[in-house]
Design a protein around this motif. Structure first.
Motif, PDB file in Angstrom:
ATOM      1  N   GLY A  68       0.878  -1.160   0.000  1.00 28.82           N
ATOM      2  CA  GLY A  68       0.000   0.000   0.000  1.00 28.82           C
ATOM      3  C   GLY A  68       0.909   1.202   0.000  1.00 28.82           C
ATOM      4  O   GLY A  68       0.917   1.989   0.934  1.00 28.82           O
ATOM      5  N   SER A  69       1.726   1.345  -1.044  1.00 31.44           N
ATOM      6  CA  SER A  69       3.054   1.935  -1.058  1.00 31.44           C
ATOM      7  C   SER A  69       3.928   0.977  -0.241  1.00 31.44           C
ATOM      8  O   SER A  69       3.614  -0.210  -0.149  1.00 31.44           O
ATOM      9  N   ASP A 116       8.589  -7.854  -7.601  1.00 29.38           N
ATOM     10  CA  ASP A 116       9.502  -8.846  -7.032  1.00 29.38           C
ATOM     11  C   ASP A 116       9.610  -8.731  -5.512  1.00 29.38           C
ATOM     12  O   ASP A 116      10.110  -9.653  -4.861  1.00 29.38           O
ATOM     13  N   LEU A 117       9.189  -7.618  -4.935  1.00 27.59           N
ATOM     14  CA  LEU A 117       9.320  -7.403  -3.497  1.00 27.59           C
ATOM     15  C   LEU A 117       8.334  -8.271  -2.729  1.00 27.59           C
ATOM     16  O   LEU A 117       7.213  -8.511  -3.172  1.00 27.59           O
ATOM     17  N   ARG A 118       8.769  -8.705  -1.544  1.00 26.99           N
ATOM     18  CA  ARG A 118       7.932  -9.526  -0.680  1.00 26.99           C
ATOM     19  C   ARG A 118       8.057  -9.024   0.757  1.00 26.99           C
ATOM     20  O   ARG A 118       9.083  -8.465   1.146  1.00 26.99           O
ATOM     21  N   LEU A 119       7.017  -9.269   1.560  1.00 22.31           N
ATOM     22  CA  LEU A 119       7.091  -8.940   2.973  1.00 22.31           C
ATOM     23  C   LEU A 119       8.271  -9.660   3.617  1.00 22.31           C
ATOM     24  O   LEU A 119       8.528 -10.835   3.336  1.00 22.31           O
ATOM     25  N   GLY A 120       8.989  -8.942   4.473  1.00 20.66           N
ATOM     26  CA  GLY A 120      10.163  -9.509   5.124  1.00 20.66           C
ATOM     27  C   GLY A 120      11.458  -9.218   4.421  1.00 20.66           C
ATOM     28  O   GLY A 120      12.529  -9.477   4.974  1.00 20.66           O
ATOM     29  N   SER A 159       3.820   3.567  11.614  1.00 19.08           N
ATOM     30  CA  SER A 159       3.692   4.198  10.296  1.00 19.08           C
ATOM     31  C   SER A 159       2.384   4.973  10.167  1.00 19.08           C
ATOM     32  O   SER A 159       2.315   5.993   9.485  1.00 19.08           O
ATOM     33  N   ALA A 160       1.339   4.506  10.862  1.00 20.17           N
ATOM     34  CA  ALA A 160       0.054   5.210  10.800  1.00 20.17           C
ATOM     35  C   ALA A 160       0.175   6.607  11.409  1.00 20.17           C
ATOM     36  O   ALA A 160      -0.553   7.522  11.015  1.00 20.17           O
ATOM     37  N   TYR A 196       6.136   5.310   6.006  1.00 20.31           N
ATOM     38  CA  TYR A 196       5.228   5.146   4.872  1.00 20.31           C
ATOM     39  C   TYR A 196       5.888   5.823   3.678  1.00 20.31           C
ATOM     40  O   TYR A 196       6.094   7.043   3.671  1.00 20.31           O
ATOM     41  N   VAL A 197       6.247   5.030   2.664  1.00 20.79           N
ATOM     42  CA  VAL A 197       7.010   5.544   1.529  1.00 20.79           C
ATOM     43  C   VAL A 197       6.241   5.259   0.246  1.00 20.79           C
ATOM     44  O   VAL A 197       5.950   4.104  -0.076  1.00 20.79           O
TER      45      VAL A 197
END
Length: 310
Positions: free
Chosen positions: A51-52, A79-83, A306-307, A59-60
């Motif tokens: 979500g960005s 290609d990006l993944r969580l972690g 981040s919120a 938050y980027v």
């Protein structure tokens, strides 16, 4: 401390352990405005949400000009993944950051050579890698790209992915011990390894020899930030504090950037911390939030942080 609009008061309200370092920002002068802006922000940490991008509690936003890469070349945002362990160079105000460069900074890429009986520890390039959960579906001989953070001589992993190259890699800060050059805790030899400055960040691609415990280099990169967002004015960093022989007595393991000398960091020794502050050759952290162990717990906390920055 502030993570954009996040402050110590916010931290205490969320039940988060936090501390501030009064007056630290006055110890150095931040970079002047760059091309009418306020200087770039360098972010080092784990990708905890989309979500960005949510990285190290920041938050980027991304756009068509954002470039993606890892130690072996260009990537796509898909290609990006969580972690994933990321190095981000972002422009804009702290509450309106836009990524110019996103680099997946794997501490290690190589073959698994050992799996512990509890399947919560593996060895890659001679380095112990500690896992949050038991290893599933991988065995000795599998080639992996390790995301995570250096913690002393080992890596605390956040994600294992299939390696996309037959070459091995180590990335971290540089040390000289007994005439040897080490990146992280891996001894490296070959062209370019003898000239990288002690205490700086380096990424070395080559082949790891299990018998000798040496990674023989073919390519060395001696920078974490490339200037994609202009000269850095701030850093936002997630990592572990390790002892250092120079003031203030600690460093963020694997970062390759020194702290301002007058910081008081004893209470965070050995902790996983999130720090933010001005940067002008040294990191003048304004404060720290201690992060929990375990990716799920970190993700929940960093999502709340981040919120506060939006």
């Amino acid at each position: 401390m502030k993570t954009a609009k996040f402050s110590r008061r916010d931290a205490l309200g969320l039940g988060i352990g936090a501390a501030v370092f009064p007056g630290v920002a006055a110890a150095q002068t931040a970079r002047p405005d760059v091309e009418g802006g306020i200087g770039g922000t360098g972010i080092v940490g784990l990708l905890t949400d989309f979500g960005s991008l949510i990285v190290a509690g920041n938050y980027v936003r991304t756009n068509d000009a954002t470039r993606y890469s890892d130690g072996f070349g260009a990537l796509q945002e898909s290609d990006l993944r969580l972690g994933d362990s990321l190095t981000v160079e972002a422009a804009g105000a702290p509450d309106a950051l836009v990524a110019r460069r996103v680099h997946v900074t794997h501490p290690l890429v190589g073959a698994i050579t050992q799996v512990a009986a509890d399947r919560r520890r593996i060895t890659v390039n001679g380095v112990e890698v500690r896992l949050d959960t038991r290893l599933q579906g991988l065995e000795v001989g599998y080639r992996v790209a390790v995301s995570g953070l250096w913690r002393g001589a080992f890596v605390q992993a956040s994600r294992l992915a299939a390696a996309r190259s037959a070459s091995d890699l180590v990335a971290g800060d540089v040390a000289r011990r007994g005439g040897r050059t080490q990146v992280g805790s891996v001894t490296v030899r070959g062209p370019g390894t003898g000239s990288v400055p002690r205490g700086s960040f380096a990424s070395v691609v080559g082949q790891f020899d299990v018998a000798s415990g040496i990674l023989r280099a073919r390519a060395v990169t001696n920078q974490r930030f490339t200037g994609a967002a202009g000269p850095l004015a701030r850093l936002s960093v997630e990592g572990y504090l390790d002892p250092s022989s120079s003031a203030p007595g600690y460093r963020v393991a694997g970062l390759g950037h020194s702290f301002e000398r007058n910081l008081k960091l004893d209470e965070f020794a050995g902790s996983r911390v999130l720090m933010n502050g001005e940067y002008n050759g040294k990191f003048a952290a304004r404060g720290a939030v201690v992060l929990p162990e375990g990716f799920s717990a970190q993700r929940r906390l960093l999502r709340r942080i981040s919120a506060q920055s939006r």
